[in-house]
Design a protein around this motif. Structure first.
Motif, short mmCIF file in Angstrom:
data_model
loop_
_atom_site.label_atom_id
_atom_site.label_comp_id
_atom_site.label_asym_id
_atom_site.label_seq_id
_atom_site.Cartn_x
_atom_site.Cartn_y
_atom_site.Cartn_z
N ALA A 26 0.85 -1.19 0.00
CA ALA A 26 0.00 0.00 0.00
C ALA A 26 0.89 1.24 0.00
O ALA A 26 1.88 1.29 -0.69
N GLY A 27 0.54 2.22 0.80
CA GLY A 27 1.36 3.43 0.88
C GLY A 27 1.26 4.30 -0.36
O GLY A 27 0.35 4.18 -1.18
N LEU A 28 2.25 5.18 -0.53
CA LEU A 28 2.22 6.16 -1.61
C LEU A 28 2.19 5.56 -3.02
O LEU A 28 1.47 6.07 -3.88
N PRO A 29 2.94 4.51 -3.32
CA PRO A 29 2.88 3.97 -4.68
C PRO A 29 1.46 3.57 -5.09
O PRO A 29 1.01 3.88 -6.19
N THR A 30 0.75 2.88 -4.20
CA THR A 30 -0.62 2.48 -4.50
C THR A 30 -1.55 3.68 -4.53
O THR A 30 -2.46 3.76 -5.36
#
Length: 486
Positions: A26-30
């Motif tokens: 998850a996080g920023l890339p997603t």
């Protein structure tokens, strides 16, 4: 704007997002992928997501025509933030009818209509999602409203799992925004446990009702700091419950940040001694050599020793300035109020003050007709030195570091770009935290106190500008500074 959202495109892209979340990525890339999918499906020219905290917020993801706003701080009292925090959950706003810096800058870039939705988690506002359109005639339909609300629900779900989110240290607090409260009897059995208590401790009503209070009780009308098993700290107070003879009200709140700041002070002292020791040792060693062996040394060795002493003294001076500025909680004070100045001229003068080794690596490409910026000209040398030093630290000796600049209708921007190891998307905000480095092991490979970017952000934001990092296409990092246009 299309009459209806592009559902097939959204479904295909959303499937990829779900796969990444299910895989634990998850996080920023997603988050960035989700915004790009939503932008295409909504027929928008740009999207952004603003993450809110207790003291403001920051734009942590942006796509398309909104990418210029990445890293921009959000003031909770700004017109748009107030509308998002207190108005309808989903709204259509005409930007040229709103006051404030952001609407002014957005309309200057051809953005006129904004569809925005508020994100909440456990009753707390954690952020807002915005889609932009270039014409005042672009009025989103009810289907556009429904789709952006669905995307917002997905984002809130990602925050609920806390996998790489929140992005920055001042982000949403999933713990309570108000004090936890418990009422106990004189046997220390819990009779009442409010929702905030659940959020602060992680214990539900079912866990604690009619059980013994899970932490010590201070002397009545006094306070006690207590560390939980998970390492967090609570400040606990206790007093008699008015109108009863056998009940005590216990209130508590999370004060981990306060204890963390005390730990930061210890770390500051340790890092200061470590960072100062190296240049001081080198200066003393060469000075002792010159003092003891002056007559024995050939001229070229004397000159070399003097050059090293001068270079290390310069490094020491910059390090002392950085450490003293970081120690000042008020932040590095600007020597003059913001005023229009020639940014290109200031950057070229700042370039001359760089150490020789850095100047040789720097490839400068500045336009001759750049509009004036509004800010404190005297801070440009500090900002450029920190950004170039950071680029130099994390890139190979054979690669160049590029300095470029340009402007748009509302801002003047300069960038320091490298071809180094790059910055991971989930680290683009944490990199601005004081004392933070990407990995604990990096301190050996890439020594430093972790203060440079922290100071750069504080200096720039005091001038109504903002700074951001992003991965560079093809590898490396881009550091971007934006100041208001004169």
């Amino acid at each position: 704007m299309p009459a209806r959202p592009d559902y097939p495109t959204f479904i295909a892209g959303h499937a990829e997002v779900i796969e990444r979340i299910n895989a634990g990525d998850a996080g920023l890339p997603t988050l960035d992928i989700l915004l790009r999918v939503a932008q295409e499906a909504l027929g928008a020219v740009g999207m952004l997501f603003a993450e809110y905290g207790t003291s403001g917020g920051r734009i942590v993801a942006a796509t398309g025509a909104a990418e210029w706003a990445l890293g921009r701080p959000i003031e909770t009292e700004s017109p748009i933030a107030m509308r998002m925090l207190t108005g309808l959950p989903t709204q259509v706003l005409t930007l040229d009818r709103l006051e404030g810096k952001f609407p002014h800058q957005a309309t200057g870039r051809g953005l006129h209509t904004m569809l925005a939705t508020r994100l909440s988690l456990r009753g707390m506002v954690i952020g807002s999602l915005h889609a932009f359109y270039p014409s005042v005639d672009d009025l989103p339909t009810i289907e556009h409203h429904t789709l952006i609300e669905f995307v917002g629900t997905n984002l809130a779900h990602m925050y609920g799992h806390q996998a790489g989110l929140p992005v920055h240290g001042d982000g949403p607090v999933v713990a309570a925004l108000t004090d936890g409260l418990a009422i106990i009897d004189f046997d220390r059995k819990v009779r009442l446990w409010n929702p905030a208590a659940e959020q602060v401790t992680g214990l539900s009503q079912a866990d604690v009702l009619n059980a013994t209070l899970p932490f010590p009780i201070p002397v009545l009308d006094q306070t006690l700091d207590h560390r939980l098993a998970d390492g967090r700290w609570l400040k606990i107070t206790a007093s008699e419950l008015t109108g009863t003879v056998d009940s005590i009200v216990v209130t508590f709140r999370d004060i981990s940040d306060q204890h963390r700041r005390e730990g930061d002070r210890d770390l500051f002292v340790a890092l200061t001694s470590h960072e100062l020791r190296t240049p001081v040792t080198v200066i003393k060693g060469y000075a002792d050599t010159l003092n003891s062996h002056w007559d024995e040394l050939p001229e070229y060795e004397r000159r070399h020793a003097a050059d090293v002493i001068g270079q290390r003294a310069g490094e020491l001076a910059r390090l002392v300035d950085r450490l003293l500025s970081s120690a000042d909680e008020a932040g590095p004070a600007a020597s003059s109020p913001p005023a229009p100045f020639d940014l290109v001229e200031a950057l070229r003068l700042a370039e001359r003050d760089l150490p020789t080794a850095l100047r040789r690596r720097l490839l400068v490409r500045l336009p001759v007709d750049l509009p004036k910026a509004v800010g404190d000209r005297s801070t440009v040398t500090t900002i450029l030195t920190e950004l170039v030093t950071n680029a130099d630290k994390y890139s190979g000796d054979g690669s160049s570091i590029e300095l470029t600049a340009q402007s748009d209708e509302r801002t003047v921007v300069f960038r320091v770009s490298d071809r180094g190891i790059g910055v991971r998307p989930e680290h683009v905000e944490r990199a601005f935290d004081r004392f933070w480095q990407a990995e604990s092991g990096d301190r050996r490979r890439y020594p430093g106190a972790g203060l440079g970017l922290y100071l750069v952000r504080r200096v720039i934001e005091r001038q109504n500008g903002w700074v951001s990092l992003r991965p560079r296409d093809g590898g490396g990092t881009v550091a971007e500074v934006r100041l208001p246009r004169g």
